[in-house]
Design a protein around this motif. Structure first.
Motif, PDB file in Angstrom:
ATOM      1  N   ALA A 283       0.828  -1.206   0.000  1.00  0.00           N
ATOM      2  CA  ALA A 283       0.000   0.000   0.000  1.00  0.00           C
ATOM      3  C   ALA A 283       0.863   1.257   0.000  1.00  0.00           C
ATOM      4  CB  ALA A 283      -0.926  -0.009   1.215  1.00  0.00           C
ATOM      5  N   ALA A 284       1.875   1.282   0.864  1.00  0.00           N
ATOM      6  CA  ALA A 284       2.762   2.448   0.929  1.00  0.00           C
ATOM      7  C   ALA A 284       3.472   2.673  -0.399  1.00  0.00           C
ATOM      8  CB  ALA A 284       3.782   2.267   2.055  1.00  0.00           C
ATOM      9  N   ALA A 285       3.870   1.577  -1.060  1.00  0.00           N
ATOM     10  CA  ALA A 285       4.522   1.696  -2.363  1.00  0.00           C
ATOM     11  C   ALA A 285       3.574   2.316  -3.387  1.00  0.00           C
ATOM     12  CB  ALA A 285       4.999   0.324  -2.841  1.00  0.00           C
ATOM     13  N   GLY A 286       2.303   1.895  -3.362  1.00  0.00           N
ATOM     14  CA  GLY A 286       1.321   2.482  -4.266  1.00  0.00           C
ATOM     15  C   GLY A 286       1.131   3.967  -4.011  1.00  0.00           C
ATOM     16  N   GLY A 287       1.076   4.347  -2.740  1.00  0.00           N
ATOM     17  CA  GLY A 287       0.950   5.763  -2.413  1.00  0.00           C
ATOM     18  C   GLY A 287       2.173   6.554  -2.819  1.00  0.00           C
ATOM     19  N   ALA A 288       3.358   5.956  -2.666  1.00  0.00           N
ATOM     20  CA  ALA A 288       4.594   6.634  -3.071  1.00  0.00           C
ATOM     21  C   ALA A 288       4.611   6.872  -4.575  1.00  0.00           C
ATOM     22  CB  ALA A 288       5.806   5.803  -2.648  1.00  0.00           C
ATOM     23  N   VAL A 289       4.097   5.903  -5.347  1.00  0.00           N
ATOM     24  CA  VAL A 289       4.019   6.085  -6.803  1.00  0.00           C
ATOM     25  C   VAL A 289       3.128   7.278  -7.134  1.00  0.00           C
ATOM     26  CG1 VAL A 289       3.147   5.066  -8.942  1.00  0.00           C
ATOM     27  CG2 VAL A 289       4.517   3.686  -7.369  1.00  0.00           C
ATOM     28  N   THR A 290       1.984   7.368  -6.457  1.00  0.00           N
ATOM     29  CA  THR A 290       1.092   8.514  -6.668  1.00  0.00           C
ATOM     30  C   THR A 290       1.816   9.820  -6.378  1.00  0.00           C
ATOM     31  OG1 THR A 290      -0.863   7.212  -6.079  1.00  0.00           O
ATOM     32  CG2 THR A 290      -1.068   9.601  -5.944  1.00  0.00           C
ATOM     33  N   GLY A 291       2.511   9.885  -5.247  1.00  0.00           N
ATOM     34  CA  GLY A 291       3.219  11.101  -4.875  1.00  0.00           C
ATOM     35  C   GLY A 291       4.339  11.437  -5.840  1.00  0.00           C
TER      36      GLY A 291
ATOM     37  N   PHE B  34       1.761  11.093   0.764  1.00  0.00           N
ATOM     38  CA  PHE B  34       0.939  10.199  -0.058  1.00  0.00           C
ATOM     39  C   PHE B  34       1.206   8.737   0.291  1.00  0.00           C
ATOM     40  CE2 PHE B  34       0.206  13.879  -2.821  1.00  0.00           C
ATOM     41  CZ  PHE B  34      -1.130  13.692  -3.137  1.00  0.00           C
ATOM     42  N   ALA B  35       2.474   8.401   0.541  1.00  0.00           N
ATOM     43  CA  ALA B  35       2.798   7.026   0.941  1.00  0.00           C
ATOM     44  C   ALA B  35       2.176   6.701   2.295  1.00  0.00           C
ATOM     45  CB  ALA B  35       4.314   6.840   0.995  1.00  0.00           C
ATOM     46  N   GLY B  36       2.232   7.649   3.221  1.00  0.00           N
ATOM     47  CA  GLY B  36       1.647   7.435   4.538  1.00  0.00           C
ATOM     48  C   GLY B  36       0.142   7.307   4.485  1.00  0.00           C
ATOM     49  N   SER B  37      -0.501   8.105   3.634  1.00  0.00           N
ATOM     50  CA  SER B  37      -1.954   8.017   3.488  1.00  0.00           C
ATOM     51  C   SER B  37      -2.358   6.638   2.976  1.00  0.00           C
ATOM     52  CB  SER B  37      -2.446   9.099   2.517  1.00  0.00           C
ATOM     53  OG  SER B  37      -3.829   8.966   2.264  1.00  0.00           O
ATOM     54  N   ALA B  38      -1.626   6.126   1.990  1.00  0.00           N
ATOM     55  CA  ALA B  38      -1.933   4.796   1.455  1.00  0.00           C
ATOM     56  C   ALA B  38      -1.670   3.720   2.496  1.00  0.00           C
ATOM     57  CB  ALA B  38      -1.104   4.539   0.197  1.00  0.00           C
ATOM     58  N   ALA B  39      -0.583   3.878   3.271  1.00  0.00           N
ATOM     59  CA  ALA B  39      -0.278   2.891   4.312  1.00  0.00           C
ATOM     60  C   ALA B  39      -1.376   2.862   5.371  1.00  0.00           C
ATOM     61  CB  ALA B  39       1.069   3.211   4.956  1.00  0.00           C
ATOM     62  N   LEU B  40      -1.921   4.023   5.717  1.00  0.00           N
ATOM     63  CA  LEU B  40      -3.021   4.060   6.683  1.00  0.00           C
ATOM     64  C   LEU B  40      -4.287   3.440   6.098  1.00  0.00           C
ATOM     65  CD1 LEU B  40      -2.455   7.565   8.305  1.00  0.00           C
ATOM     66  CD2 LEU B  40      -2.209   5.333   9.401  1.00  0.00           C
TER      67      LEU B  40
END
Length: 319
Positions: free
Chosen positions: A106-114, A217-223
Motif C-alpha cells: 500500500a505504501a509503495a502504491g501511495g509513493a508512486v502517486t506522490g 501520499f505514501a503514509g496516506s496509502a499505508a493508513l
C-alpha cells in the motif's frame, strides 16, 4: 515571493467545541427518536466499527493539508486486503508477516502517486483517480474477484477488551494522537502546513517540498492499508469490493473537522470528531429506520454543508 494572503485560522478549541456540540445535539435527537439509540451497545458498536474510517481520515487530513487529494484510498484498502489474503492463504505466511507485506504494498502504491504528482506536476486529483482504478483492478486480479475468507487469524484486533472496546479502536486513537503530534509539534508537520499554504514560498525558503509530499501520499496509502487490516479483523475476510466510497467519507470527516480543501489548515483531533459525526449520523439514521436513499441524501447534505462552511473559513468569515 508570492503575496498570497495567509488563511484565517479558527482556534482548535473553538472548532473542537463546535463539533462536540454537534455530536451532543445529534445524540439527543436520535435518543428522542429511537429508544434503543442511547445505550452502551450502540456506542461500543460505533467505536468498534470506526477504526478503519478513522485511520484513513488521518491520512487524508495530511494530504489535504499539503493542498492535495487522494481518491485512491478506498481502492488501496481493497488492494491491501487482497495482498494480505494471498500472503496468508496461498503463501502460508503468519498474520503479522502477511499484514506487513500488505502495508508495504500500500505504501509503495501511495509513493508512486506522490512521485508522479511531484515529478510531472500532475494534479493529485487526476493521478489518484488513475490509481483508484489500478488498485481496484489489482484487488480483483489477486482474488479472482471473489471474497477471500482469511479466518480468525486477525480476530484478536476485533475481539473486545474492557468495556467492549476492541484493540483496533485503541490503536486507531493512538495513531490519531501520534499524527496530531507530528502535524503540530514537528518540523515535518510545519513543512506540510507551509506547503499547503504557499508552496512557492517554501521553495524560496530553501526547503524542497517533494520528499514531504511523497511521504504524505505514501503514509496516506499505508493508513488505508491499516484500515484493511482492521476491517479483516472485524469481518474475517478480504473483499475486493471493500472500501468503495470510503475516500469520500475520509474527505468528509476531514472537512467537517475544519481541514481546508485548499490546503494549509488541518487538525487531526477535529478530524477524529468529524469521523465520529459521520459514524453517529449513520448509526442514528439506521436506528430510526431511514431508508438507504434517505441516509445517502442526508449524509451528502452534511458533506455539502461542511464544504460551504470551509469556503467561508477560507474567506476569513467566522463560521
Amino acid at each position: 515571493m508570492s503575496t498570497r494572503p495567509v488563511k484565517s485560522r479558527r482556534p482548535l478549541g473553538q472548532s473542537a467545541l463546535g463539533l462536540i456540540g454537534a455530536l451532543v445535539v445529534m445524540i439527543i435527537l436520535f435518543s428522542l427518536l429511537s429508544r434503543h439509540f442511547f445505550s452502551a451497545r450502540t456506542f461500543t458498536t460505533i467505536a468498534n466499527e470506526i477504526p478503519d474510517l478513522l485511520v484513513m481520515s488521518v491520512g487524508m487530513t495530511f494530504v489535504l493539508v499539503i493542498g492535495g487529494i487522494d481518491l485512491s484510498v478506498g481502492s488501496m484498502l481493497a488492494f491491501t486486503g487482497s495482498v494480505i489474503s494471498v500472503a496468508a492463504l496461498q503463501w502460508g505466511w503468519p498474520p503479522l508477516a502477511a499484514a506487513a507485506v500488505g502495508l508495504v504494498a500500500a505504501a509503495a502504491g501511495g509513493a508512486v502517486t506522490g512521485l508522479i504528482c511531484v515529478a510531472w506536476r500532475v494534479p493529485s486529483f487526476i493521478v489518484s483517480l488513475g490509481m483508484l482504478e489500478v488498485a481496484r483492478g489489482l484487488a480483483y486480479r489477486l482474488t479472482d474477484s471473489r471474497t477471500a475468507y482469511v479466518g480468525a487469524s486477525f480476530d484478536w484486533l476485533g475481539n473486545p477488551w474492557a468495556f467492549g472496546i476492541t484493540p483496533a479502536f485503541v490503536a486507531a486513537i493512538a495513531i490519531a494522537g501520534f499524527a496530531q503530534w507530528i502535524l503540530t509539534r514537528t518540523v515535518f508537520g510545519r513543512h506540510a502546513t507551509a506547503i499547503g499554504t504557499n508552496e512557492k514560498a517554501v521553495r524560496l525558503a530553501g526547503v524542497d517540498p517533494r520528499p514531504c509530499q511523497v511521504a504524505i501520499f505514501a503514509g496516506s496509502a499505508a493508513l488505508a492499508g491499516l484500515a484493511a487490516v482492521f476491517q479483516i479483523s472485524r469481518l474475517e475476510a478480504a473483499d475486493p469490493n471493500a472500501g468503495v466510497g470510503m475516500e469520500l467519507q475520509a474527505i468528509a470527516a476531514a472537512v467537517i473537522g475544519g481541514t481546508s480543501l485548499m490546503g494549509g489548515r488541518g487538525s487531526i483531533v477535529s478530524t477524529v470528531l468529524g469521523a465520529l459525526v459521520i459514524a453517529v449520523l449513520e448509526a442514528g439514521l439506521a436506528q430510526v429506520g431511514a431508508t438507504e436513499p434517505t441516509k445517502r441524501i442526508i449524509t451528502g447534505a452534511v458533506i455539502v454543508g461542511a464544504v460551504i462552511l470551509d469556503r467561508y473559513r477560507a474567506r476569513g468569515i467566522p463560521g
